[in-house]
Design a protein around this motif. Structure first.
Motif, short mmCIF file in Angstrom:
data_model
loop_
_atom_site.label_atom_id
_atom_site.label_comp_id
_atom_site.label_asym_id
_atom_site.label_seq_id
_atom_site.Cartn_x
_atom_site.Cartn_y
_atom_site.Cartn_z
N UNK A 163 0.82 -1.20 0.00
CA UNK A 163 0.00 0.00 0.00
C UNK A 163 0.87 1.26 0.00
N UNK A 164 2.03 1.20 0.64
CA UNK A 164 2.96 2.34 0.61
C UNK A 164 3.45 2.58 -0.81
N UNK A 165 3.74 1.50 -1.56
CA UNK A 165 4.13 1.65 -2.96
C UNK A 165 2.99 2.23 -3.79
N UNK A 166 1.77 1.78 -3.51
CA UNK A 166 0.61 2.32 -4.23
C UNK A 166 0.46 3.81 -3.94
N UNK A 167 0.64 4.19 -2.69
CA UNK A 167 0.54 5.59 -2.29
C UNK A 167 1.60 6.43 -3.02
N UNK A 168 2.81 5.92 -3.13
CA UNK A 168 3.87 6.62 -3.84
C UNK A 168 3.54 6.77 -5.33
N UNK A 169 2.97 5.72 -5.92
CA UNK A 169 2.57 5.78 -7.32
C UNK A 169 1.50 6.84 -7.54
N UNK A 170 0.52 6.89 -6.66
CA UNK A 170 -0.54 7.90 -6.74
C UNK A 170 0.06 9.30 -6.64
N UNK A 171 0.93 9.50 -5.66
CA UNK A 171 1.53 10.81 -5.46
C UNK A 171 2.40 11.22 -6.66
N UNK A 172 3.20 10.30 -7.15
CA UNK A 172 4.10 10.61 -8.26
C UNK A 172 3.33 10.95 -9.53
N UNK A 173 2.30 10.16 -9.84
CA UNK A 173 1.54 10.43 -11.06
C UNK A 173 0.70 11.70 -10.93
N UNK A 174 0.22 11.99 -9.72
CA UNK A 174 -0.57 13.22 -9.53
C UNK A 174 0.32 14.45 -9.70
N UNK A 175 1.53 14.41 -9.16
CA UNK A 175 2.47 15.52 -9.35
C UNK A 175 2.82 15.67 -10.83
N UNK A 176 3.01 14.54 -11.52
CA UNK A 176 3.30 14.58 -12.95
C UNK A 176 2.15 15.22 -13.72
N UNK A 177 0.92 14.90 -13.32
CA UNK A 177 -0.24 15.51 -13.97
C UNK A 177 -0.24 17.03 -13.77
N UNK A 178 0.07 17.47 -12.56
CA UNK A 178 0.09 18.91 -12.28
C UNK A 178 1.18 19.64 -13.06
N UNK A 179 2.25 18.91 -13.40
CA UNK A 179 3.33 19.47 -14.21
C UNK A 179 3.06 19.31 -15.71
N UNK A 180 1.85 18.85 -16.04
CA UNK A 180 1.42 18.62 -17.42
C UNK A 180 2.23 17.52 -18.11
N UNK A 181 2.69 16.54 -17.33
CA UNK A 181 3.38 15.39 -17.89
C UNK A 181 2.39 14.45 -18.54
N UNK A 182 2.77 13.85 -19.64
CA UNK A 182 1.82 13.02 -20.40
C UNK A 182 1.42 11.76 -19.65
N UNK A 183 2.31 11.17 -18.85
CA UNK A 183 1.94 9.95 -18.11
C UNK A 183 0.88 10.28 -17.06
N UNK A 184 1.12 11.31 -16.27
CA UNK A 184 0.15 11.72 -15.25
C UNK A 184 -1.17 12.14 -15.85
N UNK A 185 -1.12 12.91 -16.95
CA UNK A 185 -2.36 13.33 -17.60
C UNK A 185 -3.15 12.14 -18.12
N UNK A 186 -2.47 11.16 -18.70
CA UNK A 186 -3.16 9.99 -19.23
C UNK A 186 -3.80 9.17 -18.13
N UNK A 187 -3.08 8.94 -17.05
CA UNK A 187 -3.62 8.14 -15.94
C UNK A 187 -4.80 8.84 -15.29
#
Length: 75
Positions: free
Chosen positions: A33-57
């Motif tokens: 669950x800690x890994x899942x939490x890190x994945x959520x946080x990392x992709x959400x930050x990527x989305x806020x930076x307009x990264x294509x992986x975060x935006x797609x997810x």
């Protein structure tokens, strides 16, 4: 659904919780669950930076046309 951090290497993930006390099911805990939490946080930050992986997810997270459980919009 929500993930609760219990430290840097521990967390728990709960689904189907609502306003009723002790509702919901803990489906994942510990390091997974800690890994899942890190994945959520990392992709959400990527989305806020307009990264294509975060935006797609997160596009699909927020635009899922079918919800298979819970009252959803009917509450």
């Amino acid at each position: 659904m929500f993930a609760t951090s219990l430290g840097p290497h521990d967390a728990c993930f709960v689904v189907a919780a609502n306003h009723v006390p002790k509702s919901g099911n803990m489906v994942l805990w510990g390091i997974l669950s800690a890994y899942q939490k890190e994945l959520i946080e990392t992709t959400k930050v990527d989305e806020c930076k307009m990264g294509w992986i975060g935006l797609a997810i997160w596009h699909f997270v927020h635009h899922t046309p079918v919800h298979l459980w819970g009252a959803g919009r009917f509450q």
